[in-house]
Design a protein around this motif. Structure first.
Motif, short mmCIF file in Angstrom:
data_model
loop_
_atom_site.label_atom_id
_atom_site.label_comp_id
_atom_site.label_asym_id
_atom_site.label_seq_id
_atom_site.Cartn_x
_atom_site.Cartn_y
_atom_site.Cartn_z
N PRO A 83 -2.28 -17.25 6.69
CA PRO A 83 -3.26 -16.73 5.73
C PRO A 83 -3.63 -17.80 4.70
CG PRO A 83 -1.09 -16.04 5.08
CD PRO A 83 -0.91 -16.84 6.35
N GLN A 84 -4.75 -17.63 4.03
CA GLN A 84 -5.13 -18.51 2.93
C GLN A 84 -4.72 -17.87 1.62
OE1 GLN A 84 -6.66 -21.53 3.36
NE2 GLN A 84 -6.24 -21.10 5.53
N LEU A 85 -4.13 -18.66 0.74
CA LEU A 85 -3.70 -18.15 -0.56
C LEU A 85 -4.82 -17.37 -1.26
CD1 LEU A 85 -1.86 -18.04 -3.09
CD2 LEU A 85 -2.75 -20.30 -3.69
N GLU A 86 -6.02 -17.93 -1.25
CA GLU A 86 -7.14 -17.30 -1.97
C GLU A 86 -7.44 -15.92 -1.42
OE1 GLU A 86 -7.15 -20.20 -0.46
OE2 GLU A 86 -7.29 -21.64 -2.09
N GLU A 87 -7.12 -15.70 -0.15
CA GLU A 87 -7.49 -14.43 0.47
C GLU A 87 -6.37 -13.38 0.43
OE1 GLU A 87 -10.91 -15.73 3.62
OE2 GLU A 87 -8.87 -15.66 4.39
N VAL A 88 -5.20 -13.81 -0.03
CA VAL A 88 -4.08 -12.86 -0.01
C VAL A 88 -4.37 -11.59 -0.81
CG1 VAL A 88 -1.66 -12.55 -0.68
CG2 VAL A 88 -2.35 -14.56 0.63
N PRO A 89 -4.98 -11.69 -2.01
CA PRO A 89 -5.29 -10.43 -2.71
C PRO A 89 -6.17 -9.49 -1.87
CG PRO A 89 -5.48 -12.27 -4.22
CD PRO A 89 -5.29 -12.87 -2.85
N ASP A 90 -7.11 -10.05 -1.12
CA ASP A 90 -7.95 -9.19 -0.26
C ASP A 90 -7.13 -8.57 0.86
OD1 ASP A 90 -10.16 -9.81 -1.77
OD2 ASP A 90 -10.75 -11.50 -0.50
N ILE A 91 -6.20 -9.36 1.41
CA ILE A 91 -5.34 -8.80 2.46
C ILE A 91 -4.51 -7.64 1.89
CG2 ILE A 91 -3.44 -9.27 4.06
CD1 ILE A 91 -4.36 -12.19 4.18
N LEU A 92 -3.98 -7.85 0.69
CA LEU A 92 -3.17 -6.80 0.08
C LEU A 92 -4.01 -5.55 -0.19
CD1 LEU A 92 -0.96 -8.87 -2.42
CD2 LEU A 92 -0.41 -8.15 -0.10
N ALA A 93 -5.27 -5.75 -0.58
CA ALA A 93 -6.15 -4.60 -0.82
C ALA A 93 -6.40 -3.84 0.49
CB ALA A 93 -7.47 -5.06 -1.44
N GLU A 94 -6.59 -4.59 1.58
CA GLU A 94 -6.76 -3.94 2.88
C GLU A 94 -5.51 -3.13 3.24
OE1 GLU A 94 -9.31 -3.66 4.91
OE2 GLU A 94 -10.62 -4.82 3.59
N LEU A 95 -4.36 -3.73 3.00
CA LEU A 95 -3.10 -3.03 3.30
C LEU A 95 -2.99 -1.75 2.47
CD1 LEU A 95 -0.56 -6.01 3.43
CD2 LEU A 95 -1.34 -4.62 5.36
N ALA A 96 -3.34 -1.86 1.18
CA ALA A 96 -3.22 -0.69 0.30
C ALA A 96 -4.11 0.46 0.79
CB ALA A 96 -3.58 -1.08 -1.13
N SER A 97 -5.20 0.12 1.48
CA SER A 97 -6.10 1.17 1.96
C SER A 97 -5.47 2.00 3.07
CB SER A 97 -7.43 0.55 2.44
OG SER A 97 -7.25 -0.08 3.70
N VAL A 98 -4.38 1.50 3.68
CA VAL A 98 -3.66 2.31 4.67
C VAL A 98 -2.21 2.53 4.24
CG1 VAL A 98 -5.11 1.73 6.66
CG2 VAL A 98 -3.17 0.25 6.08
N GLN A 99 -1.99 2.57 2.90
CA GLN A 99 -0.67 2.86 2.35
C GLN A 99 0.38 1.85 2.79
OE1 GLN A 99 0.25 7.03 2.94
NE2 GLN A 99 -1.61 7.63 1.86
N MET A 100 -0.02 0.59 2.76
CA MET A 100 0.94 -0.48 3.06
C MET A 100 0.90 -1.52 1.94
SD MET A 100 0.59 -1.22 7.12
CE MET A 100 2.15 -2.10 7.23
N HIS A 101 1.88 -2.42 1.96
CA HIS A 101 1.97 -3.43 0.91
C HIS A 101 2.90 -4.56 1.36
CE1 HIS A 101 6.06 -2.14 0.04
NE2 HIS A 101 5.63 -0.90 0.12
N ALA A 102 3.01 -5.56 0.50
CA ALA A 102 3.95 -6.66 0.78
C ALA A 102 4.94 -6.80 -0.37
CB ALA A 102 3.17 -7.96 0.99
N ILE A 103 5.12 -5.71 -1.10
CA ILE A 103 5.92 -5.74 -2.32
C ILE A 103 7.38 -6.03 -2.01
CG2 ILE A 103 6.79 -4.30 -4.21
CD1 ILE A 103 4.06 -2.72 -3.88
N GLN A 104 7.93 -7.03 -2.72
CA GLN A 104 9.35 -7.34 -2.65
C GLN A 104 9.83 -7.65 -1.23
OE1 GLN A 104 9.93 -4.48 -6.48
NE2 GLN A 104 11.58 -4.35 -5.02
N THR A 105 8.96 -8.24 -0.42
CA THR A 105 9.40 -8.65 0.91
C THR A 105 10.03 -10.04 0.87
OG1 THR A 105 7.18 -9.47 1.35
CG2 THR A 105 7.71 -7.28 2.19
N SER A 106 10.08 -10.62 -0.31
CA SER A 106 10.72 -11.92 -0.46
C SER A 106 11.12 -12.06 -1.92
CB SER A 106 9.72 -13.00 -0.04
OG SER A 106 10.32 -14.25 -0.19
#
Ligand code: SF4
Lengths: 558, 162
Positions: free
Chosen positions: A96-119
């Motif tokens: 992934p591109q750093l700049e696009e990660v917030p957009d990826i997270l927003a897409e995930l949130a739209s289906v009740q997913m996230h990347a919270i505390q995975t590292s």
């Protein structure tokens, strides 16, 4: 499965906005690399050898077909069209591109997913049995407890900057499929004399440089105290864990230094004070909340099936079709609901990095889940996918469809079902590559009759001693080591991640990449020569010991 | 006078931070290390001006549990922003010892920690780096809800869900 209400949704949405702002400030030069590090890690973002890597949480491994389709779309739009399933039931995007990660997270949130505390040095995704809810030997479904822990650990204000990462696993069955004794906290569901479910708590397990099997610190914790007791453990660790040396910072080192008895006393005393200060018991879990979460994991509407008839039909199909019979024997298991089976889709065909799937395959998996398993699926810590709740009468159809998409390799639990970390191909910490070793082994052992004759055999590969590939608990473990800038491999044998957890022992001097496969073959020869009927590799090793294996592998070297 | 964030507002700071080698001034509100408090408690109480104690990462709040009434403010020092021990110290002061005064985070802290710090009971923030405090104040309220009980909420979310 658990569905977000407005509170859960608001929290992940606000998290996306927060990280969007942080990323912008970082790109504007307002946050230093050092200070951005924990912020991005706690949103799943690593910087790897070749590119950033984003780890997406799959809480306790449970996914809906809708979420899987979204993952396929994300991997196509923001990445190279494939994802990697990890040994902690999560998935990773490798490009992934750093700049696009917030957009990826927003897409995930739209289906009740996230990347919270995975590292990062915080409480990570809670893991459990991939057969939760359907396992024949289940005491109670562990997933509601995992979800309760997920919520408690999400943005826990006190424990966001721990000495080191912190992993919790919950085991709800007789047999252990969650490797809970190899976690910072391992929770075993148990019943007391009155038939009430409670928790047997273990602490201080883990792999990595200093592998340790967890110690029991409390045999029965009543349900309502789960979160206050976890608070007590984490508080003791947060205050007294080593912060000077990252190799001594895991809770297992503290437990060892203090002894498990003393650690247990310190936790007990902290916990008693927490309870005493909470006069109205506001921190205690309520029956209402436990019920609310449990009702999210209700069972689907099973049909009434004549088990004997279903089995007879399957046997008839299997008789005429050896490939189907093989798949049934390795990839399908009974579940507690009669007439239904749990199917493991193998993500380990030879020639593909273990755990990698393409966007197209993800969409096929989602289709299979919709068609055969009520739209739900599970990721496993062995880096495969499970479809539970499949009608036995549907198995043949499912097999044909899965086979067409390369998802029906009949190798589950065999030497080819290798657990393998990303290793030197992707990971900047690696001493050696791991994926090519896995591939060489899979290519060598292509003869299925031979592989089946070897029976249950766990082979685990890590590219360095951080042990993401769980090499210490493989029946055969392979560890990448660095010898004067060259990639070598240490072989270990005798490990087990079961309830009789055992750590593998080093066979001898490490081998060059070319010699690894031959070395493994020799180990298997010794096993075949010495085994007794029905004896697994592990059992033979436990009976005859290390020497015969060692002699054979190093014979001409001495 | 350096600025700090106090209860979400940017204010002038009148506290003087002393090291264990500094002489104790006759007047003024001072923050002293725990060792100074232990060694010169009577002197500190007899002088004019308020006293606050500075807890380092390894200092246990338990050691000042009986003295809390003397301190209108307690400072918690962060040598590194990733040292999470101060979060437990603050929460213990609030939850276990019912401390009502200000709790101030001092040292290497970053604005992205403020929401969690506030939840642990911190009310004031003194950054070692020069930053825009007005902008930083936005980070105090990035989330509108929280799952857990903490210094700001006695009831975890599961008791408030509807
Ligand atoms: S075991 Fe080592 S090489 Fe493999 S993923 Fe973990 S850190 Fe990287």
């Amino acid at each position: 499965m658990y569905t977000y209400d407005q509170y859960d949704q608001t929290l992940v949405d606000e998290r996306v906005a927060q990280f969007r702002d942080q990323t912008q400030r970082y790109l504007d030069g307002q946050i230093s690399d050092e200070e951005f590090l924990p912020l991005r890690l706690q949103n799943g973002l690593y910087v790897q050898r070749l590119a950033p890597m984003l780890r997406i949480a799959i809480p306790y491994g449970l996914l809906s077909s809708r979420q899987v389709r979204k993952l396929a779309e994300i991997s196509r739009r923001f990445d190279k069209g494939y994802v990697h399933f990890t040994t902690r039931q999560n998935i990773q995007l490798n490009w992934p591109q750093l700049e696009e990660v917030p957009d990826i997270l927003a897409e995930l949130a739209s289906v009740q997913m996230h990347a919270i505390q995975t590292s990062g040095n915080c409480i990570r995704n809670t893991t459990t049995d991939q057969f939760a809810g359907v396992a024949v030997d289940e005491i109670e479904d562990p997933r509601p407890w995992c979800e309760i822990i997920r919520q408690w650990s999400t943005f826990h204000p006190e424990f966001a900057f721990l000495p080191r990462k912190f992993k919790i696993a919950v085991c709800g069955s007789e047999e252990d499929r969650a490797a809970f004794l190899l976690h910072d906290i391992g929770i075993q569901l148990v019943k007391n004399d009155r038939g009430e479910t409670g928790f047997h708590i273990y602490v201080g397990g883990g792999l990595g440089r200093t592998p340790v099997i967890a110690s029991s610190i409390r045999e029965f914790l009543p349900q309502k105290h789960l979160l206050t007791y976890l608070d007590a453990i984490l508080r003791v660790y947060n205050r007294y864990g080593n912060r000077d040396n990252k190799y001594k910072a895991r809770i297992k080192i503290l437990v060892k230094a203090w002894t498990p008895e003393v650690f247990a006393q310190r936790v007990e005393s902290e916990w008693q004070q927490i309870i005493a200060g909470d006069k109205d018991g506001l921190g205690e879990l309520t029956g209402r909340e436990i019920e609310r979460v449990k009702t999210c994991f209700t069972l689907p509407n099973y049909k009434i099936v004549d088990q004997a008839e279903a089995d007879a039909q399957l046997a008839a199909l299997a008789q005429d079709n050896i490939p189907f019979a093989r798949w049934l024997s390795r990839n399908v298991r009974d579940q507690k609901q009669p007439g239904y089976s749990a199917v493991t889709l193998s993500l380990k065909p030879a020639g593909v990095a273990p755990g990698d799937v393409t966007d197209r395959q993800l969409e096929k998996i989602a289709d299979l889940a919709d068609q055969f398993s009520f739209g739900e699926l599970r990721s496993t810590h062995n880096q495969n996918i499970v479809l539970a709740d499949v009608l036995k009468s549907d198995l043949f159809d499912l097999w044909q469809l899965a086979k067409a998409d390369g998802l029906a390799t009949p190798n589950i639990g065999t030497i080819n079902d290798i657990i393998c970390c990303p290793g030197g191909d992707y990971c900047s910490l690696a001493n050696a590559k791991s994926i090519p070793v896995a591939e060489a082994i899979q290519r060598k052992f292509e003869d299925l009759d031979y592989v089946y004759d070897l029976g249950d055999l766990e082979l685990n590969i890590s590219g360095c001693m951080n042990a993401c590939g769980h090499h210490h608990v493989g029946h055969i473990g392979i560890l990448g080591v660095d010898k004067k800038g060259e990639e070598w491999y240490q072989i270990q044998i005798g490990g087990s991640a079961s309830k009789q957890a055992a750590l593998a022992k080093v066979l001898g001097p490490s081998l060059s990449r070319d010699a690894v496969v031959e070395g493994i073959e020799k180990l298997l020869d010794v096993y075949i020569e010495h085994r007794q009927p029905e004896e697994t590799f592990l059992a033979t090793y436990q009976r005859i010991g290390m020497d015969k294996f060692k002699e054979r592998v190093y014979a001409e070297h001495s | 006078m350096p600025n700090i964030l106090s209860h979400g507002k940017v204010i002038d700071d009148h506290w003087i931070l002393l090291s264990d080698e500094d002489a104790i001034p006759a007047q003024g509100d001072i923050i002293v290390p725990l060792s100074t408090w232990a060694a010169q408690r009577e002197v500190l109480l007899a002088r004019e001006g308020a006293v606050s104690v500075l807890l380092d990462g390894q200092d246990e709040v338990e050691t000042i549990a009986d003295d809390l009434a003397h301190f209108p403010m307690i400072a918690i020092h962060f040598a590194k922003f990733v040292d999470g021990r101060g979060f437990s110290s603050a929460l213990l002061l609030r939850d276990r010892y019912h401390y009502q005064g200000n709790i101030r985070a001092i040292g290497h802290i970053i604005r992205d920690q403020l929401f969690l710090m506030k939840r642990c009971g911190f009310s004031e923030f003194s950054f070692s780096a020069e930053i825009d405090l007005h902008a930083a104040a936005d980070s105090l309220n990035v989330f509108s809800e929280s799952y857990q009980t903490a210094a700001d909420t006695a009831e975890p979310l599961f008791r408030r869900r509807r």
